[in-house]
Scaffold this motif. Structure first.
Motif, PDB file in Angstrom:
ATOM      1  N   LEU A 298      52.511  74.346  46.615  1.00  0.00           N
ATOM      2  CA  LEU A 298      53.247  73.888  47.783  1.00  0.00           C
ATOM      3  C   LEU A 298      52.373  74.059  49.019  1.00  0.00           C
ATOM      4  O   LEU A 298      51.820  75.143  49.241  1.00  0.00           O
TER       5      LEU A 298
ATOM      6  N   GLN B  91      51.659  70.260  39.472  1.00  0.00           N
ATOM      7  CA  GLN B  91      52.553  69.781  40.519  1.00  0.00           C
ATOM      8  C   GLN B  91      51.969  70.062  41.900  1.00  0.00           C
ATOM      9  O   GLN B  91      51.546  71.191  42.182  1.00  0.00           O
ATOM     10  N   VAL B  92      51.963  69.051  42.743  1.00  0.00           N
ATOM     11  CA  VAL B  92      51.602  69.203  44.150  1.00  0.00           C
ATOM     12  C   VAL B  92      52.808  68.779  44.979  1.00  0.00           C
ATOM     13  O   VAL B  92      53.334  67.681  44.813  1.00  0.00           O
ATOM     14  N   THR B  93      53.239  69.678  45.865  1.00  0.00           N
ATOM     15  CA  THR B  93      54.365  69.388  46.734  1.00  0.00           C
ATOM     16  C   THR B  93      53.926  69.598  48.181  1.00  0.00           C
ATOM     17  O   THR B  93      53.425  70.667  48.528  1.00  0.00           O
ATOM     18  N   VAL B  94      54.102  68.563  48.993  1.00  0.00           N
ATOM     19  CA  VAL B  94      53.712  68.617  50.396  1.00  0.00           C
ATOM     20  C   VAL B  94      54.976  68.563  51.243  1.00  0.00           C
ATOM     21  O   VAL B  94      55.724  67.586  51.192  1.00  0.00           O
ATOM     22  N   SER B  95      55.198  69.615  52.009  1.00  0.00           N
ATOM     23  CA  SER B  95      56.395  69.683  52.844  1.00  0.00           C
ATOM     24  C   SER B  95      56.096  69.140  54.242  1.00  0.00           C
ATOM     25  O   SER B  95      54.988  69.267  54.756  1.00  0.00           O
TER      26      SER B  95
ATOM     27  N   THR C   4      53.186  64.052  47.394  1.00  0.00           N
ATOM     28  CA  THR C   4      53.913  64.877  46.438  1.00  0.00           C
ATOM     29  C   THR C   4      54.026  64.158  45.103  1.00  0.00           C
ATOM     30  O   THR C   4      54.503  63.028  45.022  1.00  0.00           O
TER      31      THR C   4
ATOM     32  N   ARG D 279      48.082  60.344  39.603  1.00  0.00           N
ATOM     33  CA  ARG D 279      49.278  61.102  39.965  1.00  0.00           C
ATOM     34  C   ARG D 279      50.513  60.264  39.648  1.00  0.00           C
ATOM     35  O   ARG D 279      50.446  59.041  39.560  1.00  0.00           O
TER      36      ARG D 279
ATOM     37  N   ALA E 207      54.631  60.275  40.866  1.00  0.00           N
ATOM     38  CA  ALA E 207      55.782  60.779  41.595  1.00  0.00           C
ATOM     39  C   ALA E 207      57.052  60.406  40.834  1.00  0.00           C
ATOM     40  O   ALA E 207      57.054  59.449  40.048  1.00  0.00           O
TER      41      ALA E 207
ATOM     42  N   PRO F 246      53.491  64.213  52.984  1.00  0.00           N
ATOM     43  CA  PRO F 246      54.633  64.363  52.060  1.00  0.00           C
ATOM     44  C   PRO F 246      54.613  63.328  50.935  1.00  0.00           C
ATOM     45  O   PRO F 246      55.017  63.634  49.803  1.00  0.00           O
ATOM     46  N   GLU F 247      54.107  62.136  51.207  1.00  0.00           N
ATOM     47  CA  GLU F 247      54.062  61.101  50.160  1.00  0.00           C
ATOM     48  C   GLU F 247      53.004  61.366  49.093  1.00  0.00           C
ATOM     49  O   GLU F 247      52.927  60.649  48.105  1.00  0.00           O
TER      50      GLU F 247
END
Length: 123
Positions: free
Chosen positions: A11, A118-122, A91, A38, A40, A88-89
């Motif tokens: 994250l 998993q890569v999550t961009v807030s 993710t 990747r 999504a 965020p896109e």
């Protein structure tokens, strides 16, 4: 046998960076073109970047060009994806892939896949 293991996901806040690693535990990929993809949720698997067996040639999708960098260390049997200015896109689950020869820019061209990270961009 090529066995690919991705690490380095997590994250991160928008604008941040991550470096993904893909290790060939079978120690057989040194002559293979490699790539990162990747996927999504609800979307098709997307090509990001590819690198030739010796690292001399790289190619990027427009969506990540200038932000992501693919590289490899043959001695360490590892391919990297440095990701900067994350959005965020970005993710998604990130996968590395390999094939014995030829271009690797489409998911259908890959012969081997890792399990993904998993890569999550807030925001």
């Amino acid at each position: 046998q090529v066995q690919l293991v991705e690490t380095g996901g997590g994250l991160v806040q928008a604008g941040g960076s991550l470096r993904l690693s893909c290790v060939d535990s079978g120690r057989t990929f040194s002559m293979y073109p490699m790539a990162w993809f990747r996927q999504a949720p609800g979307k098709e698997r997307e090509f990001l970047a590819t690198i030739s067996w010796n690292g001399a040639i790289t190619y990027y999708a427009d969506s990540v060009k200038g932000r992501f960098t693919i590289s490899r260390n043959i001695a360490k049997n590892t391919v990297y994806l440095q990701m900067n200015s994350l959005k965020p896109e970005d993710t998604a689950v990130y996968y590395c892939a390999a094939r014995p020869t030829g271009d690797l820019r489409r998911p259908t061209e890959a012969n081997y896949w890792g399990q993904g990270t998993q890569v999550t961009v807030s925001s």
